[in-house]
Design a protein around this motif. Structure first.
Motif, PDB file in Angstrom:
ATOM      1  N   SER A  35     -12.323  -9.779  -4.417  1.00 18.18           N
ATOM      2  CA  SER A  35     -12.313  -8.318  -3.441  1.00 18.18           C
ATOM      3  C   SER A  35     -11.667  -7.765  -3.579  1.00 18.18           C
ATOM      4  O   SER A  35     -10.856  -7.426  -3.422  1.00 18.18           O
ATOM      5  CB  SER A  35     -12.804  -8.801  -1.631  1.00 18.18           C
ATOM      6  OG  SER A  35     -13.965  -9.814  -2.521  1.00 18.18           O
ATOM      7  N   GLY A  36     -12.374  -5.832  -4.029  1.00 19.54           N
ATOM      8  CA  GLY A  36     -11.494  -5.473  -4.455  1.00 19.54           C
ATOM      9  C   GLY A  36     -11.942  -4.474  -3.297  1.00 19.54           C
ATOM     10  O   GLY A  36     -13.422  -4.325  -3.322  1.00 19.54           O
ATOM     11  N   LEU A  37     -11.114  -3.352  -2.399  1.00 16.66           N
ATOM     12  CA  LEU A  37     -11.542  -2.867  -1.396  1.00 16.66           C
ATOM     13  C   LEU A  37     -11.294  -1.821  -1.420  1.00 16.66           C
ATOM     14  O   LEU A  37      -9.598  -1.503  -1.822  1.00 16.66           O
ATOM     15  CB  LEU A  37     -10.872  -4.020  -0.297  1.00 16.66           C
ATOM     16  CG  LEU A  37     -10.598  -3.384   1.496  1.00 16.66           C
ATOM     17  CD1 LEU A  37     -12.523  -2.371   1.443  1.00 16.66           C
ATOM     18  CD2 LEU A  37     -10.308  -3.279   2.339  1.00 16.66           C
ATOM     19  N   TYR A  38     -11.895  -0.645  -1.061  1.00 24.27           N
ATOM     20  CA  TYR A  38     -11.232   0.469  -1.682  1.00 24.27           C
ATOM     21  C   TYR A  38     -11.976   1.570  -0.128  1.00 24.27           C
ATOM     22  O   TYR A  38     -13.078   1.390  -0.040  1.00 24.27           O
ATOM     23  CB  TYR A  38     -11.936   1.366  -2.673  1.00 24.27           C
ATOM     24  CG  TYR A  38     -11.347   2.869  -2.657  1.00 24.27           C
ATOM     25  CD1 TYR A  38     -10.075   2.807  -3.645  1.00 24.27           C
ATOM     26  CD2 TYR A  38     -12.087   3.436  -2.681  1.00 24.27           C
ATOM     27  CE1 TYR A  38      -9.800   3.914  -3.359  1.00 24.27           C
ATOM     28  CE2 TYR A  38     -11.433   5.011  -2.663  1.00 24.27           C
ATOM     29  CZ  TYR A  38     -10.985   4.951  -3.499  1.00 24.27           C
ATOM     30  OH  TYR A  38      -9.870   6.579  -4.049  1.00 24.27           O
ATOM     31  N   VAL A  39     -11.231   1.531   0.870  1.00 22.77           N
ATOM     32  CA  VAL A  39     -11.431   2.673   1.972  1.00 22.77           C
ATOM     33  C   VAL A  39     -11.462   4.315   1.649  1.00 22.77           C
ATOM     34  O   VAL A  39     -10.092   4.535   1.230  1.00 22.77           O
ATOM     35  CB  VAL A  39     -10.938   2.072   2.673  1.00 22.77           C
ATOM     36  CG1 VAL A  39     -10.901   2.974   3.963  1.00 22.77           C
ATOM     37  CG2 VAL A  39     -10.504   0.233   3.043  1.00 22.77           C
ATOM     38  N   VAL A  40     -12.101   5.209   2.297  1.00 23.31           N
ATOM     39  CA  VAL A  40     -12.347   6.535   2.026  1.00 23.31           C
ATOM     40  C   VAL A  40     -12.341   6.932   3.368  1.00 23.31           C
ATOM     41  O   VAL A  40     -13.203   5.794   4.032  1.00 23.31           O
ATOM     42  CB  VAL A  40     -13.499   6.879   1.713  1.00 23.31           C
ATOM     43  CG1 VAL A  40     -13.749   8.499   1.572  1.00 23.31           C
ATOM     44  CG2 VAL A  40     -13.934   6.157   0.043  1.00 23.31           C
ATOM     45  N   PRO A  41     -11.262   6.819   3.953  1.00 22.56           N
ATOM     46  CA  PRO A  41     -10.924   7.103   5.089  1.00 22.56           C
ATOM     47  C   PRO A  41     -11.297   8.193   5.546  1.00 22.56           C
ATOM     48  O   PRO A  41     -11.924   9.700   5.278  1.00 22.56           O
ATOM     49  CB  PRO A  41      -8.854   7.420   5.005  1.00 22.56           C
ATOM     50  CG  PRO A  41      -8.618   8.199   4.138  1.00 22.56           C
ATOM     51  CD  PRO A  41     -10.327   7.489   3.028  1.00 22.56           C
ATOM     52  N   ALA A  42     -11.665   8.420   7.214  1.00 22.49           N
ATOM     53  CA  ALA A  42     -12.929  10.065   8.210  1.00 22.49           C
ATOM     54  C   ALA A  42     -11.755  10.994   8.195  1.00 22.49           C
ATOM     55  O   ALA A  42     -10.255  10.416   7.776  1.00 22.49           O
ATOM     56  CB  ALA A  42     -12.916   8.695   9.142  1.00 22.49           C
ATOM     57  N   VAL A  43     -11.956  12.362   8.156  1.00 23.95           N
ATOM     58  CA  VAL A  43     -11.037  13.147   8.264  1.00 23.95           C
ATOM     59  C   VAL A  43      -9.984  13.003   8.976  1.00 23.95           C
ATOM     60  O   VAL A  43     -10.326  12.362  10.162  1.00 23.95           O
ATOM     61  CB  VAL A  43     -12.005  13.684   8.559  1.00 23.95           C
ATOM     62  CG1 VAL A  43     -12.794  14.255   7.130  1.00 23.95           C
ATOM     63  CG2 VAL A  43     -12.823  14.053  10.068  1.00 23.95           C
ATOM     64  N   GLN A  44      -8.631  13.819   9.717  1.00 24.79           N
ATOM     65  CA  GLN A  44      -8.011  13.366  10.319  1.00 24.79           C
ATOM     66  C   GLN A  44      -7.832  14.550  11.141  1.00 24.79           C
ATOM     67  O   GLN A  44      -7.967  15.648  10.999  1.00 24.79           O
ATOM     68  CB  GLN A  44      -6.441  13.619   9.385  1.00 24.79           C
ATOM     69  CG  GLN A  44      -5.102  13.509  10.896  1.00 24.79           C
ATOM     70  CD  GLN A  44      -5.011  12.631  11.147  1.00 24.79           C
ATOM     71  OE1 GLN A  44      -5.040  11.147  10.311  1.00 24.79           O
ATOM     72  NE2 GLN A  44      -5.252  12.000  13.196  1.00 24.79           N
TER      73      GLN A  44
END
Length: 280
Positions: A35-44
């Protein structure tokens, strides 16, 4: 016992090819699903400072990772398809700016998680203590790849850093599927002469014997620090014998919101020259 599900974190984009290659190699050895996991984080969001009434919002990290979604997915999927490996790709739109939180949540249903160390000299968008957060909170074995240089995941020879502690025991038996496939395994006790309880015996021989019952080709040995840090000595041992994987416990604790690692663990994470499987 074998690994059936491998999770590979793909957010360290500068080490994308190394991360994918490590997942490929491990899947070939174990027959596991990747499973490849790629996270787009929320704004800081930063609190207001001085006379500013509104908080400050930083969207740079989110924009960077959004812009690279298709590239990362393509690299991962093409690599898996070339070798006919079972796989899937997950893009997560995170609720917080912290990438490690999503990796921990997803990784708890995997047998093993692969991550890349973050380069302390570069700003990559991944939090500086990403590896610490994942290793300490996950509850699963984590294979940490070096942030530079070779990251080949070879099972020709494996070195186990053994001190008889809980963390070392957890890491050793978490790594059992890899140890059983290794051509040779060294159970290494650093400076055994400093422990009076070990005098007259071969340090780690009991573990080597237990592993042999699983079909592991293991031998035990002591290894001197010669004035070096224990972590440095362990890495020197791996280099001397040509091992491409170190197995060790991750020693540390949390203090408020910060994870504090022990000296040997910290040294290996900062200066590793080959992949390291860690458990806490």
């Amino acid at each position: 016992m074998t690994y059936k599900t491998i999770l590979v974190s793909l957010n360290e984009i500068g080490r994308l090819s190394e991360s994918v290659a490590a997942a490929q190699s491990l899947a070939r050895e174990t027959g596991a699903h990747v499973s490849g996991l790629y996270v787009v984080p929320a704004v800081q969001v930063y609190p207001s400072v001085g006379f500013e009434a509104a908080p400050q919002v930083f969207e740079g990290n989110r924009s960077f990772f959004k812009d690279n979604v298709q590239r990362v997915k393509q690299v991962f999927e093409e690599a898996m398809q070339r070798e006919g490996l079972s796989h899937d790709f997950h893009q997560i739109d995170a609720r917080t700016p912290v990438i490690a939180e999503e990796v921990v949540a997803a990784g708890r249903v995997a047998d093993v998680v692969i991550v890349s160390a973050t380069n302390p000299d570069e700003i990559t968008g991944v939090e500086r203590d990403f590896v610490e957060q994942v290793v300490m909170a996950l509850g699963r074995p984590v294979i940490v790849l070096p942030f530079k240089g070779k990251a080949e995941l070879s099972l020709n020879e494996i070195v186990i850093g053994w001190d008889g502690g809980r963390e070392a025991a957890r890491a050793t038996f978490d790594a059992l599927p890899l140890l059983k496939k290794a051509a040779k395994v060294r159970v290494v006790r650093i400076d055994p002469q400093k422990d009076p309880n070990l005098r007259g015996s071969v340090a780690g021989a009991d573990l080597a014997e237990a592993l042999s019952r699983h079909g592991v080709k293991a031998e035990a040995q002591g290894y001197p620090t010669e004035g070096q840090d224990e972590g440095q000595a362990l890495m020197r041992c791996a280099e001397d014998c040509g091992a491409a994987l170190i197995v060790m416990g991750a020693y540390g604790h949390s203090r408020l919101a910060e994870f504090i690692f022990g000296g040997a663990t910290r040294f290996v994470l900062n200066r590793m020259g080959c992949p390291v499987l860690m458990s806490h």
